[in-house]
Design an enzyme around this catalytic site. Structure first.
Site, PDB file in Angstrom:
ATOM      1  N   GLY A   1       0.846  -1.185   0.000  1.00 24.59           N
ATOM      2  CA  GLY A   1       0.000   0.000   0.000  1.00 24.59           C
ATOM      3  C   GLY A   1       0.880   1.232   0.000  1.00 24.59           C
ATOM      4  N   CYS A   2       0.405   2.290   0.604  1.00 24.70           N
ATOM      5  CA  CYS A   2       1.172   3.538   0.666  1.00 24.70           C
ATOM      6  C   CYS A   2       2.535   3.287   1.310  1.00 24.70           C
ATOM      7  CB  CYS A   2       0.389   4.575   1.463  1.00 24.70           C
ATOM      8  SG  CYS A   2       1.294   6.110   1.719  1.00 24.70           S
ATOM      9  N   PHE A   3       3.584   3.702   0.639  1.00 23.49           N
ATOM     10  CA  PHE A   3       4.928   3.402   1.155  1.00 23.49           C
ATOM     11  C   PHE A   3       5.325   4.196   2.386  1.00 23.49           C
ATOM     12  CE2 PHE A   3       6.645   5.652  -2.955  1.00 23.49           C
ATOM     13  CZ  PHE A   3       6.167   6.881  -2.552  1.00 23.49           C
TER      14      PHE A   3
END
Length: 167
Positions: free
Chosen positions: A10-12
């Site tokens: 997902g969002c890093f």
């Protein structure tokens, strides 16, 4: 011995902040992996036309943190049965993936995925592939949650405090 693995979850921003708290992790870098364009920008990745996944390059001390344990930390912060989404983030760039550079790591990864599959009725959707390419994300993405402590994060960073011991 320092080794590197690439994890998409997902969002890093949250993945990076989480792994920075794990003993044995030496460094982290946010970037874009396994896409089909060269040197994409964040904007291009978000438009879903590059094929890249938001990915964190993790350098770790294998003697302190075996790959099997590192993967267990990873798998506790993602929904491994979800396809192209984590938390509120939706899109191909938010897929989950484990990208390796050492072919010997593949068997360890597949064994852990197989072991984790026993916990789920739905099929695990985590990509397991050799790293094809990795492009460092723009500087403002590096250490984002340190720079922006109230920034968005779909990950419970406190899960890093629960120590995993290899049986």
């Amino acid at each position: 011995m320092a080794k590197i693995i690439y994890l998409a979850g997902g969002c890093f921003w949250g993945v990076e902040a989480y792994f920075q708290k794990i003993p044995g992790v030496l460094s982290t870098k946010c970037g874009y992996a396994n896409g089909n364009t060269e040197n994409p920008t964040y904007k291009e990745v978000c438009q879903n036309n590059t094929g890249h996944a938001e990915t964190v390059e993790i350098t770790y001390d294998e003697a302190r943190l075996p790959l099997k344990n590192l993967l267990r930390y990873y798998l506790r912060i993602i929904d491994p049965t979800s396809l192209d989404k984590q938390g509120n983030d939706r899109g191909r760039q938010y897929r989950t993936g484990i990208y390796y550079t050492n072919p010997k790591d593949r068997e360890i990864i597949l064994q852990e995925i197989s072991e984790q599959q026993k916990k789920y009725t739905d099929k695990i959707q985590v990509e397991v592939e050799p790293l094809k390419n990795y492009i460092l994300a723009e500087d403002y993405h590096q250490d984002y949650l340190k720079k922006n402590p109230n920034g968005y994060c779909h990950i419970d960073l406190d899960k890093a405090d629960d120590v995993i011991i290899d049986p």
